[in-house]
Each structure stands twice: as structure tokens, then as C-alpha cells.
Design a protein around this motif. Structure first.
Motif, short mmCIF file in Angstrom:
data_model
loop_
_atom_site.label_atom_id
_atom_site.label_comp_id
_atom_site.label_asym_id
_atom_site.label_seq_id
_atom_site.Cartn_x
_atom_site.Cartn_y
_atom_site.Cartn_z
N VAL A 191 0.85 -1.18 0.00
CA VAL A 191 0.00 0.00 0.00
C VAL A 191 0.89 1.23 0.00
N THR A 192 0.59 2.17 -0.87
CA THR A 192 1.36 3.40 -0.97
C THR A 192 0.47 4.61 -0.70
N GLN A 193 0.87 5.42 0.24
CA GLN A 193 0.21 6.70 0.48
C GLN A 193 1.24 7.77 0.11
N PRO A 194 1.08 8.39 -1.03
CA PRO A 194 2.15 9.25 -1.57
C PRO A 194 2.35 10.56 -0.82
N ASP A 195 1.37 10.98 -0.06
CA ASP A 195 1.44 12.27 0.64
C ASP A 195 1.67 12.03 2.13
N ALA A 196 2.86 12.34 2.60
CA ALA A 196 3.15 12.15 4.01
C ALA A 196 2.40 13.16 4.88
N SER A 227 -11.21 19.03 14.14
CA SER A 227 -11.06 17.77 14.88
C SER A 227 -10.68 16.60 13.98
N ASP A 228 -10.66 16.81 12.67
CA ASP A 228 -10.23 15.75 11.76
C ASP A 228 -8.71 15.64 11.69
N SER A 229 -8.00 16.56 12.31
CA SER A 229 -6.54 16.51 12.33
C SER A 229 -6.09 15.21 13.00
N ALA A 230 -5.33 14.41 12.28
CA ALA A 230 -4.91 13.09 12.76
C ALA A 230 -4.04 12.46 11.68
N VAL A 231 -3.60 11.23 11.94
CA VAL A 231 -2.88 10.45 10.93
C VAL A 231 -3.85 9.42 10.35
N TYR A 232 -3.89 9.33 9.04
CA TYR A 232 -4.81 8.43 8.34
C TYR A 232 -4.01 7.34 7.64
N PHE A 233 -4.44 6.09 7.86
CA PHE A 233 -3.76 4.95 7.27
C PHE A 233 -4.71 4.20 6.35
N CYS A 234 -4.20 3.89 5.17
CA CYS A 234 -4.89 3.00 4.25
C CYS A 234 -4.30 1.60 4.44
N PHE A 285 -0.39 -2.15 5.89
CA PHE A 285 -0.65 -0.72 5.99
C PHE A 285 0.27 0.09 5.08
N GLY A 286 -0.24 1.24 4.66
CA GLY A 286 0.62 2.27 4.09
C GLY A 286 1.35 3.01 5.20
N SER A 287 2.15 3.98 4.81
CA SER A 287 2.97 4.70 5.78
C SER A 287 2.22 5.83 6.47
N GLY A 288 1.00 6.11 6.03
CA GLY A 288 0.18 7.10 6.70
C GLY A 288 0.30 8.50 6.10
N THR A 289 -0.76 9.28 6.29
CA THR A 289 -0.78 10.70 5.90
C THR A 289 -1.19 11.52 7.11
N GLN A 290 -0.33 12.44 7.51
CA GLN A 290 -0.63 13.35 8.61
C GLN A 290 -1.48 14.49 8.09
N LEU A 291 -2.71 14.59 8.56
CA LEU A 291 -3.63 15.66 8.14
C LEU A 291 -3.66 16.75 9.19
N THR A 292 -3.43 17.97 8.78
CA THR A 292 -3.57 19.13 9.66
C THR A 292 -4.65 20.02 9.09
N ASP A 325 6.41 7.42 12.65
CA ASP A 325 6.12 7.92 11.30
C ASP A 325 6.01 6.81 10.26
N GLN A 326 5.63 5.62 10.69
CA GLN A 326 5.40 4.52 9.77
C GLN A 326 4.07 3.85 10.08
N GLY A 327 3.60 3.01 9.16
CA GLY A 327 2.41 2.24 9.42
C GLY A 327 2.73 1.00 10.25
N PRO A 328 1.72 0.44 10.92
CA PRO A 328 1.93 -0.78 11.70
C PRO A 328 2.36 -1.96 10.82
N GLN A 329 3.17 -2.83 11.39
CA GLN A 329 3.63 -4.03 10.71
C GLN A 329 3.36 -5.23 11.63
N LEU A 330 2.75 -6.26 11.06
CA LEU A 330 2.38 -7.43 11.85
C LEU A 330 3.61 -8.15 12.40
N LEU A 331 3.54 -8.49 13.69
CA LEU A 331 4.61 -9.28 14.32
C LEU A 331 4.20 -10.75 14.46
N VAL A 332 3.00 -10.96 15.01
CA VAL A 332 2.55 -12.31 15.34
C VAL A 332 1.04 -12.27 15.49
#
Lengths: 115, 113
Positions: free
Chosen positions: A4-9, A84-91, A105-112, B40-47
Motif C-alpha cells: 500500500v502506498t500513500q504518496p502524501d506524508a 477535529s479531523d486533524s490526525a494520521v490516516y492509514f490505508c 498498511f501504508g505509511s500514513g498521511t498526517q492531516l492538519t 512515522d510509519q504504518g503498523p507491521q504485523l509481528l505475530v
């Protein structure tokens, strides 16, 4: 391999503006797709999910996402954001043929959201 | 219905120390997952477990990591001789039989100095 790729950090928008957070996936078939949100010092909360059928899915807090098989995408959208939507969003994706229902998971997008 | 609970919420260690994390899943959920989330990363499964059985622990980073779920309810993740590279948030999640969604706890934020 699935990924999964989230291009916008980081994404910054003004309160009341519309929002799109991008997500691209790599998988040989159609996976199950999810969007999670993580508020500071909290765990992940499920916003919405796609398994099959209508490519536009509705979630909590007026979020929606659109699945596109041709683009291998699952972008998250909201018509009007609130501070209140400010948070980190993961696909995330889950391969439907694997009994573990493991989430990738992707690496997440920090929304401000600026007031 | 109570959610997934984890303790402690924070842990700070020196390299070489051991630490254990505890997870109480949602009542009745048979499948339990442990994830590692570096900053600053997404979760990664351990077990992950189904009831008391380890189904897949192949993604544990080393033999310094171990996890148990002896009665098929609560679970403990242990790190022996922690290293700075183990600094991360450790998340526990659970899933009910036949369901697709995982429910996450608040996590334990580990800092190894």
C-alpha cells in the motif's frame, strides 16, 4: 507482493475545505480495503471498509472512499473538514484469500486542518 | 462493550533490559494480533493467534521477541535484551470469528535509550 502506498506524508487544509487523501495498492486481485484514523496517543479506529459491490463506500464522520480497480486506488474524501479531523490516516489492505485477515498498511498521511 | 486494552501505555528502558506488554482483547474475539509501529510509519504485523495457538510468528524480528496467549484470552509480548531499534509503538488488535475488521488497542509506546 502486496503493498500500500500513500504518496502524501503530510496534507494541510483549511477548515471547511474539501479533502482527498490518496491511496494506491498493489495486489494480484481485488483485496479488502480499509481506512483507519489514529489520533495522538490513541490506537487506530476504523473509518470505513470496502469488500465488494458499490465502489463508493460511506464511513463515519462523513468520510467516504472510492475504489477504482483500473487505477488500483482507494482514495479517502470528505466534503468539508473540521479541525477535529486533524490526525494520521492509514490505508490498509487485507488479502481476501488468506485466512489470517492480516492488514498491510501504508505509511500514513498526517492531516492538519487549519482553523 | 469494552474495547481492546493494553498496558503499560509507556515504557522507557536502557539497552539490554527486558520488557513485557500486556493485551486484553475484546471479549469473545478469538483472533489476536500484535503489530509494531515505528515512528512515522504504518503498523507491521509481528505475530497473531487464534485462541491459544500461534498461527504465524514468522515476522517477529528476532528471537529476542516472544509472545504467548496461554488461555486464548489475554496475551503478553516480551522483548528480551531490548535494542534502540526496538523503539516503536506496539499495538494489539483483536477480531471476532467470521468478521473482517480488527479492533485496535491504544498501544504501548516503547523508548529504548
Amino acid at each position: 507482493a502486496q503493498s500500500v502506498t500513500q504518496p502524501d506524508a503530510r496534507v494541510t487544509v483549511s477548515e471547511g475545505a474539501s479533502l482527498q487523501l490518496r491511496c494506491k495498492y498493489s495486489y494480484s486481485a481485488t483485496p479488502y480495503l480499509f481506512w483507519y484514523v489514529q489520533y495522538p496517543r490513541q490506537g487506530l479506529q476504523l473509518l470505513l471498509k470496502y469488500y465488494s459491490g458499490d465502489p463508493v463506500v460511506q464511513g463515519v464522520n462523513s468520510f467516504e472512499a472510492e475504489f477504482s480497480k483500473s487505477n488500483s486506488s482507494f482514495h479517502l474524501q470528505k466534503a468539508s473538514v473540521h479541525w477535529s479531523d486533524s490526525a494520521v490516516y492509514f490505508c490498509a489492505l487485507s488479502p481476501p484469500c488468506v485466512c489470517s485477515w492480516q492488514l498491510i498498511f501504508g505509511s500514513g498521511t498526517q492531516l492538519t486542518v487549519m482553523p | 462493550e469494552a474495547g481492546v486494552t493494553q498496558s503499560p501505555r509507556y515504557a522507557v528502558l536502557q539497552e539490554g533490559q527486558a520488557v513485557s506488554f500486556w493485551c486484553d482483547p475484546i471479549s469473545g474475539h478469538d483472533t489476536l494480533y500484535w503489530y509494531q509501529q515505528p515512528r512515522d510509519q504504518g503498523p507491521q504485523l509481528l505475530v497473531y493467534f487464534r485462541d491459544e495457538a500461534v498461527i504465524d510468528n514468522s515476522q517477529l524480528p528476532s528471537d529476542r521477541f516472544s509472545a504467548v496467549r496461554p488461555k486464548g484470552t489475554n496475551s503478553t509480548l516480551k522483548i528480551q535484551s531490548a535494542k534502540q531499534g526496538d523503539t516503536a509503538t506496539y499495538l494489539c488488535a483483536s477480531r471476532g470469528t467470521g468478521a473482517y475488521e480488527q479492533y485496535f488497542g491504544p498501544g504501548t509506546r516503547l523508548t529504548v535509550l
